[in-house]
Write a protein that holds these residues in place. Structure first.
Motif, short mmCIF file in Angstrom:
data_model
loop_
_atom_site.label_atom_id
_atom_site.label_comp_id
_atom_site.label_asym_id
_atom_site.label_seq_id
_atom_site.Cartn_x
_atom_site.Cartn_y
_atom_site.Cartn_z
N HIS A 188 -22.87 -35.07 -27.75
CA HIS A 188 -23.28 -33.81 -27.13
C HIS A 188 -22.21 -33.28 -26.17
O HIS A 188 -21.72 -32.17 -26.34
N GLU A 225 -30.63 -23.50 -27.53
CA GLU A 225 -30.15 -24.45 -28.53
C GLU A 225 -29.39 -25.61 -27.87
O GLU A 225 -29.54 -26.77 -28.26
N GLU A 240 -30.78 -29.67 -27.66
CA GLU A 240 -30.05 -30.83 -28.17
C GLU A 240 -30.03 -31.96 -27.15
O GLU A 240 -30.29 -33.12 -27.50
#
Length: 335
Positions: free
Chosen positions: A29, A249, A253
């Motif tokens: 990420h 979004e 995540e």
């Protein structure tokens, strides 16, 4: 109202934290997000060197791509992004007092040579730097046609290079030490426990959601008697709704990575995010929230705001206890 440190949003909760994978969060990420920002920022700087015209389709596309990459990770404002006000140098907004156009206008009228070097750009006010300053240069008629043209062009190019430099500095900070501090939470003074790491990571999600609700949506909503559609984020470039989607979004995540140890929490968060993103899609006809001065348009934005607030509530009520983190004082208090 600028964003506070994300870590202020939450407090440690006595108990056993869920076994979320810090390494996966860093490797899947954080590092990919900042790498994508660097790549897009490099393309932006290279494009500006080739074509600095404000109405250049290629330049505008490169700016939008780089801005997209930033918004997706704009919740990661801790660590290297905090150093040297790098996050604010990339994204100074809201600008309630109009500092950005004044700073840009001053540079242009004086033909200030400070923009010729990165060291010079580093000394500029954050209001004259980053994506929002470039938006004025690319989309605001007064700056698109500003004279002298050669200086306006140099300012566009310098701003693009500055965005790349800040993005690279943040990524370098993560790759050369901060990523390991987070991976090894509990073995260093920055993160003295995994619970402290969870506090910062979940706080980043909560803070970003609150910023989207209170500022990205709250500013154009204003009040029922006095809506403020011209206060929408990046309205000149038509990005207000787009930034809400990208931010959702990005936080989704990270939230799901934090919740990976709990199928129940994962399920309710996936559902809550899906509802919010469905409402974003339903608002596609109004990308800058211009309809907030009409009852139906206002209602649609308020529904989106409520959906985002619901995600934040679920994070505090469901994911926080799983991670050993409890909701604390309002992340925006005192700002």
């Amino acid at each position: 109202m600028l964003r506070p440190l994300a870590a202020c949003a939450l407090l440690l909760w006595p108990g056993t934290a869920a076994a979320y994978d810090i390494g996966q969060i860093v490797d899947d990420h954080i590092l990919p997000g900042y790498t994508a920002l660097v790549d897009e920022a490099h393309d932006l700087a290279a494009t500006a060197e080739q074509d600095c015209a404000a109405d250049s389709p290629a330049l505008r596309a490169a700016w939008n791509d780089a801005f997209d990459a930033w918004v997706r990770i704009s919740h990661l404002r801790f660590g290297p992004a905090e150093e040297g006000d790098r996050a604010y140098a990339l994204a100074f907004w809201p600008d309630a007092r109009g500092f950005t156009p004044r700073q840009l206008g001053g540079l242009i009228s004086a033909e200030d040579p400070v923009i010729e070097t990165q060291a010079g750009f580093d000394e500029l006010s954050v209001a004259a730097r980053g994506f929002y300053a470039m938006e004025f240069l690319l989309y605001d008629e007064a700056f698109m046609t500003a004279e002298p043209e050669a200086y306006r062009c140099a300012l566009v190019q310098g701003a693009a290079r500055d965005i790349e430099a800040n993005a690279r500095a943040i990524l370098d900070g993560w790759e050369t030490g901060f990523a390991d501090l987070l991976r090894n939470a509990g073995d260093n003074d920055t993160y003295r426990s995994r619970d402290e790491a969870a506090q910062v990571l979940l706080g980043a999600v909560v803070s970003e959601l609150q910023f989207t609700s209170d500022t990205r949506l709250g500013r154009p909503l204003g009040t029922f008697e006095r809506p403020r559609p011209r206060r929408a984020e990046a309205r000149r470039s038509g990005r207000a709704l787009r930034n809400v989607r990208l931010s959702l979004e990005g936080t989704r995540e990270l939230a799901l990575l934090l919740a990976a140890d709990s199928p129940y929490v994962t399920g309710i968060l996936e559902d809550a995010y899906a509802r919010a993103l469905e409402q974003v899609a339903a608002l596609s006809h109004d990308p800058v929230f211009a309809g907030v001065d009409e009852p139906q348009g206002r209602l649609e934005v308020e529904i989106l705001q409520q959906n985002i607030d619901r995600i934040r509530t679920l994070l505090g009520a469901e994911l926080g206890p799983e991670l050993g983190v409890a909701a604390g004082f309002n992340a925006m208090d005192g700002d």
